[in-house]
Design a protein around this motif. Sequence first.
Motif, PDB file in Angstrom:
ATOM      1  N   ARG A   4       0.827  -1.208   0.000  1.00 45.82           N
ATOM      2  CA  ARG A   4       0.000   0.000   0.000  1.00 45.82           C
ATOM      3  C   ARG A   4       0.867   1.266   0.000  1.00 45.82           C
ATOM      4  O   ARG A   4       0.715   2.148  -0.854  1.00 45.82           O
ATOM      5  N   ALA A   6       4.017   1.569  -0.646  1.00 44.27           N
ATOM      6  CA  ALA A   6       4.902   1.646  -1.809  1.00 44.27           C
ATOM      7  C   ALA A   6       4.152   2.226  -3.008  1.00 44.27           C
ATOM      8  O   ALA A   6       4.665   3.105  -3.710  1.00 44.27           O
ATOM      9  N   ILE A   7       2.934   1.744  -3.224  1.00 46.80           N
ATOM     10  CA  ILE A   7       2.166   2.237  -4.379  1.00 46.80           C
ATOM     11  C   ILE A   7       1.819   3.713  -4.192  1.00 46.80           C
ATOM     12  O   ILE A   7       2.039   4.539  -5.086  1.00 46.80           O
ATOM     13  N   LEU A   8       1.319   4.052  -3.017  1.00 47.99           N
ATOM     14  CA  LEU A   8       0.927   5.450  -2.796  1.00 47.99           C
ATOM     15  C   LEU A   8       2.138   6.386  -2.885  1.00 47.99           C
ATOM     16  O   LEU A   8       2.040   7.475  -3.456  1.00 47.99           O
ATOM     17  N   LYS A  10       4.802   5.916  -4.691  1.00 48.66           N
ATOM     18  CA  LYS A  10       5.182   6.040  -6.104  1.00 48.66           C
ATOM     19  C   LYS A  10       4.235   6.993  -6.822  1.00 48.66           C
ATOM     20  O   LYS A  10       4.664   7.811  -7.633  1.00 48.66           O
ATOM     21  N   VAL A  11       2.939   6.854  -6.546  1.00 43.28           N
ATOM     22  CA  VAL A  11       1.967   7.744  -7.178  1.00 43.28           C
ATOM     23  C   VAL A  11       2.279   9.188  -6.808  1.00 43.28           C
ATOM     24  O   VAL A  11       2.333  10.072  -7.672  1.00 43.28           O
ATOM     25  N   ARG A  12       2.544   9.431  -5.527  1.00 44.55           N
ATOM     26  CA  ARG A  12       2.839  10.805  -5.084  1.00 44.55           C
ATOM     27  C   ARG A  12       4.107  11.327  -5.750  1.00 44.55           C
ATOM     28  O   ARG A  12       4.142  12.469  -6.224  1.00 44.55           O
ATOM     29  N   SER A  14       5.443  10.394  -8.593  1.00 45.14           N
ATOM     30  CA  SER A  14       5.238  10.636 -10.027  1.00 45.14           C
ATOM     31  C   SER A  14       4.437  11.899 -10.260  1.00 45.14           C
ATOM     32  O   SER A  14       4.645  12.610 -11.231  1.00 45.14           O
ATOM     33  N   LEU A  15       3.467  12.164  -9.386  1.00 50.10           N
ATOM     34  CA  LEU A  15       2.606  13.330  -9.583  1.00 50.10           C
ATOM     35  C   LEU A  15       3.250  14.603  -9.056  1.00 50.10           C
ATOM     36  O   LEU A  15       2.752  15.700  -9.311  1.00 50.10           O
ATOM     37  N   ALA A  17       3.289  15.355  -5.919  1.00 49.22           N
ATOM     38  CA  ALA A  17       2.239  15.805  -5.005  1.00 49.22           C
ATOM     39  C   ALA A  17       2.821  16.574  -3.826  1.00 49.22           C
ATOM     40  O   ALA A  17       4.018  16.591  -3.622  1.00 49.22           O
ATOM     41  N   ARG A  22      -4.663  20.370  -3.337  1.00 52.69           N
ATOM     42  CA  ARG A  22      -5.122  19.093  -3.893  1.00 52.69           C
ATOM     43  C   ARG A  22      -6.142  18.468  -2.953  1.00 52.69           C
ATOM     44  O   ARG A  22      -7.169  17.967  -3.385  1.00 52.69           O
ATOM     45  N   ALA A  23      -5.838  18.474  -1.668  1.00 59.12           N
ATOM     46  CA  ALA A  23      -6.749  17.861  -0.706  1.00 59.12           C
ATOM     47  C   ALA A  23      -8.093  18.581  -0.693  1.00 59.12           C
ATOM     48  O   ALA A  23      -9.156  17.942  -0.621  1.00 59.12           O
ATOM     49  N   ALA A  25      -9.430  20.198  -3.234  1.00 53.71           N
ATOM     50  CA  ALA A  25     -10.131  19.883  -4.478  1.00 53.71           C
ATOM     51  C   ALA A  25     -10.837  18.536  -4.362  1.00 53.71           C
ATOM     52  O   ALA A  25     -11.978  18.374  -4.795  1.00 53.71           O
ATOM     53  N   VAL A  26     -10.163  17.580  -3.743  1.00 51.81           N
ATOM     54  CA  VAL A  26     -10.738  16.241  -3.605  1.00 51.81           C
ATOM     55  C   VAL A  26     -11.926  16.277  -2.644  1.00 51.81           C
ATOM     56  O   VAL A  26     -12.989  15.696  -2.921  1.00 51.81           O
ATOM     57  N   ARG A  29     -14.944  17.860  -4.327  1.00 54.64           N
ATOM     58  CA  ARG A  29     -15.570  17.033  -5.356  1.00 54.64           C
ATOM     59  C   ARG A  29     -16.375  15.898  -4.729  1.00 54.64           C
ATOM     60  O   ARG A  29     -17.475  15.575  -5.175  1.00 54.64           O
TER      61      ARG A  29
ATOM     62  N   HIS B  63      -5.104  13.496  -8.854  1.00 51.47           N
ATOM     63  CA  HIS B  63      -5.299  13.389  -7.399  1.00 51.47           C
ATOM     64  C   HIS B  63      -5.400  11.923  -6.991  1.00 51.47           C
ATOM     65  O   HIS B  63      -6.085  11.576  -6.027  1.00 51.47           O
ATOM     66  N   LEU B  66      -4.918  10.592  -3.347  1.00 51.12           N
ATOM     67  CA  LEU B  66      -5.961  10.983  -2.394  1.00 51.12           C
ATOM     68  C   LEU B  66      -7.249  10.195  -2.622  1.00 51.12           C
ATOM     69  O   LEU B  66      -7.900   9.745  -1.678  1.00 51.12           O
ATOM     70  N   TYR B  67      -7.599  10.012  -3.893  1.00 54.64           N
ATOM     71  CA  TYR B  67      -8.815   9.246  -4.169  1.00 54.64           C
ATOM     72  C   TYR B  67      -8.644   7.780  -3.785  1.00 54.64           C
ATOM     73  O   TYR B  67      -9.582   7.139  -3.315  1.00 54.64           O
ATOM     74  N   TRP B  84      -3.294  -4.446  -1.711  1.00 55.95           N
ATOM     75  CA  TRP B  84      -2.526  -3.649  -2.669  1.00 55.95           C
ATOM     76  C   TRP B  84      -1.457  -4.530  -3.306  1.00 55.95           C
ATOM     77  O   TRP B  84      -0.669  -5.158  -2.596  1.00 55.95           O
ATOM     78  N   SER B 301       1.847   3.397 -11.924  1.00 56.80           N
ATOM     79  CA  SER B 301       2.278   4.597 -11.192  1.00 56.80           C
ATOM     80  C   SER B 301       3.478   5.246 -11.881  1.00 56.80           C
ATOM     81  O   SER B 301       3.660   6.451 -11.796  1.00 56.80           O
ATOM     82  N   LEU B 304       2.411   7.817 -14.589  1.00 58.19           N
ATOM     83  CA  LEU B 304       1.952   9.137 -14.139  1.00 58.19           C
ATOM     84  C   LEU B 304       3.098  10.131 -14.266  1.00 58.19           C
ATOM     85  O   LEU B 304       4.254   9.792 -14.049  1.00 58.19           O
TER      86      LEU B 304
END
Lengths: 222, 478
Positions: A4, A6-8, A10-12, A14-15, A17, A22-23, A25-26, A29, B63, B66-67, B84, B301, B304
Motif C-alpha cells: 500500500r 509503496a504504491i501510494l 510512487k503515485v505521489r 510521479s505526480l 504531489a 489538492r486535498a 479539491a478532492v 468534489r 489526485h 488521495l482518491y 494492494w 504509477s 503518471l
Amino acid sequence: MSGRDAILNKVRASLGAGNANRADAVRDRLSGAPRGLIPVRGQLPDAARIDLFAYQAEKVHATTERLASYADLPAAIAAYLRSKNLPASIRMGDDPRLNGADWSTQPALEILRGPSDGNDETGLSHAFGAVAETGTLVLHSGGDNPTTVNFLPEHHLVVVDARDVAGDLETVLARIRDKFGKGQMPRTLNMITGPSRSGDIEQKMLLGAHGPRALHIMVVGG
Amino acid sequence: MQITSPTFKANSVKALSDAQLQKALGNVRAGFIDKRKKAVDALPEFEALRENGKAIKDHALAHLDLYLENYEAQVKAAGGHVHWAQTAEDARNIILDLCASRGVKTVTKGKSMISEEIALNDALEAAGVRPVETDLGEYIIQLRGEHPSHIIAPAVHLNKEQIEADFRRVHTHLPADRELVEHEKLLTEARAVLRAEYFKADLGITGANFLVAETGSSIIVTNEGNGDLTQILPRVHVVIASIEKIVPTLEDAAQILRLLARSATGQDMSVYTTVSTGGRREGDPDGPDEYHVVLLDNGRSSMLGTEFQEMLRCIRCGACMNHCPVYHAVGGHAYGWVYPGPMGAVLTPSLIGVDKGGHLPNASTFCGRCENVCPMKIPLPKMMRHWREREFERGLNPAAARYGLKTWAFFAKRPSLYRFFASLGIPALSAFGGAKHRFSWLPFAGGWTKHRELPAPEGRTFLQQWAQREAKKQEPVR
Ligand code: SF4
C-alpha cells in the motif's frame, strides 16, 4: 514497506504531489458530487418521460405494459404467464408494494418467497426506480427484492412506480444517496437495460445469455 | 501467458495467411464500426460528454493518491477488504492465499483483462484451483487454451464451426449426435454448462470498469449477466482492478457510462451495470459473505507524470482497435500480449518494456482513426511516436535503420553538403530508374520492392525545382 505505502508513495512521487490545494479539491468534489452534462432527452416532462422510458426499453427488447394501479398486478402477471405458456408460479421477495396487491384474486398462482435457487421459471421484482434516457431499471439488494431473482429465472417481471421513472441516471443515484446516506450504498445496485444477451459468437446478437431471456416491465400509475 | 510481442512481424505474416482468422475479422469491420456510428450520431451531446469524460479522468489521475485513500477507507467502512499489489506476482499471491485459506476448489470468473495481465488462470491451475471463465467468449477461448484477441470480444477471431468443434470435444456428457449448428444452440449449451458451475464455485472473481472513491464501490458492465452470477452466488467475491480505474463520484461514473457502451458496442447502455459495495448485509437473503478488492499497480504509477499519463484515461472500450486498419488485417493475437490494437501498442511497451513491446508502436499507419473515435480523447498516434523516439534513443532499432537515419541526420544538419550530394544523387537515381521511371529492386529496400515498385525521382531535387519556380514568379508580367 507495505504494498500500500509503496504504491501510494510512487503515485505521489510521479505526480509531484504535496500541495495543500489538492486535498481541498478532492474534498469538494466528493462532498459536492457535481452533476455533469445531462442529455436533453434525459430531461423530459412527466408523460413524455414515461413514454421515452417504454420506447427505450422496447428498443433493447424488453416488453412493457402500463397498469392503472397495484390492484391490477396479479391479473396482469397471470395473463403474462399464460401468454408465454409458463407455469403459474412466481418467485419474489418481500416487497411491501408487491405484498399490498390482492393476490387472492389469482388463486391458481403459486407465490414462492425468498431468493432464487435457479429452479424458477419466472421472477418478480419491484424496481427502486428507472431511467427514461436509456430504458434502464434500477434495483437494489435486500430482503424485499433479492438480487438472485434478477438473474436466475428465465423470465424477469419488474414493476416500477411511474413516479420513480426519472429522466436521467443522476436523479436515481441522488435518490439512492437520500435513502442510504451519503457515501453509503446497498450491497448491490443493479441497473438493467433489456434482457441478457451475447454477441460473442460471430458478433451475432442473441438474447438469453446467462441472465433472463425475457424482461417484462410493468409501469404502475402515472 | 507467453509474450510473443517481440515477433510481431512474424506473427502478422502468419495472421495474414490464416483463412479462418481473415474470415472472422470481417465481423469486426462489418459490425462494430456501424453500430458505434449510429449510437454516437443519435446523441447530440456525445462530443461534449467526451470532453467531460476526459476532464473527470484527468482530475482523478492528478489526485490519484488521495482518491485511492478515500476509496480504501470507504471499502473498509462497508465491511470489505483492500489488498494492494505492486506487481502481477503480488496480485497472484494475494488471490492464491485467499483461495488456500478458504479451501477454494472452483473459481468462477467474470471477464477481466487484469486477470489476463497477471496470468491468473495458470497460477490458479498450478495451485490446484479450477478457474472457470463464464463470459461466453472467454469460456470459448479457455476451452481452446487461447487468450483473448480483443478486449471486449475475446473470441472475435473464431467462426462458429470452430466453436461447435470445441463444444463437441469438451462437452462429452451430451449426446454426440445433437444438433449444434445454429448460433442459438451453441449459446444455450454454454448457458446450461455454466449454470452448474456458478453453483459449484466457492469464490467468484470479477474485474471492474470503475472504482468509486465516494462510496468504495466497484462497477462492472456486462451484457450477459455472467459477471453478476459470478459475484452473487459464491461465498467470496474478489474484484481485481488496476489503480487508474478510480473515479471520484457516482455522478462521474454516470458521465463516462454514457460514452462506454456507445463506443464499445453501439448500445446506449450495456444490459447490466452493477455497483457492488462490500459483502452481504444484515437482512440480505443473498450475495457473497466476503468482498475483497485487489488493487494492481504493475507499472501504472510510473506512467503518471510522463508523456504516457494520458493512456491511463483508457476505459477499455475497444473502439480504437475496431477502427484500426492494422488490427483489421492481423487481429489481436499478433500483438503478442494481453492488449491489442492501438491502445495495446501504447500500453504494452509501458507495462512489459519497450525491449519486448517495441515493435507494436511501429505497426501503425498513423491514419488517426483511433484518436478520432477514442471516447477519452487519448492521443494514441502521438504516444506511439513517443515510443518510437524512445526505442531509437535506447538503440533498439535494427542496425540498418539506425545507420541510415544517422547518415541522413549528418547531412540534414549540414544543408550545403546535403544539397551538393543530393544534386549528384538524384539525377543518378533518375537515370537508374530507366524508361519506366520505377525501381523494381533497390538495396536496403527489398521489403518494399518485393511487393511493389518504387517511383524513381524526377531529374532534379526539390530545392532546385523550387528555386526555378520562384525565379519564374519573379519574372515581370508583361
Ligand atoms: S484507448 Fe480509447 S478507444 Fe482505445 S480502448 Fe481505450 S478508451 Fe477505448
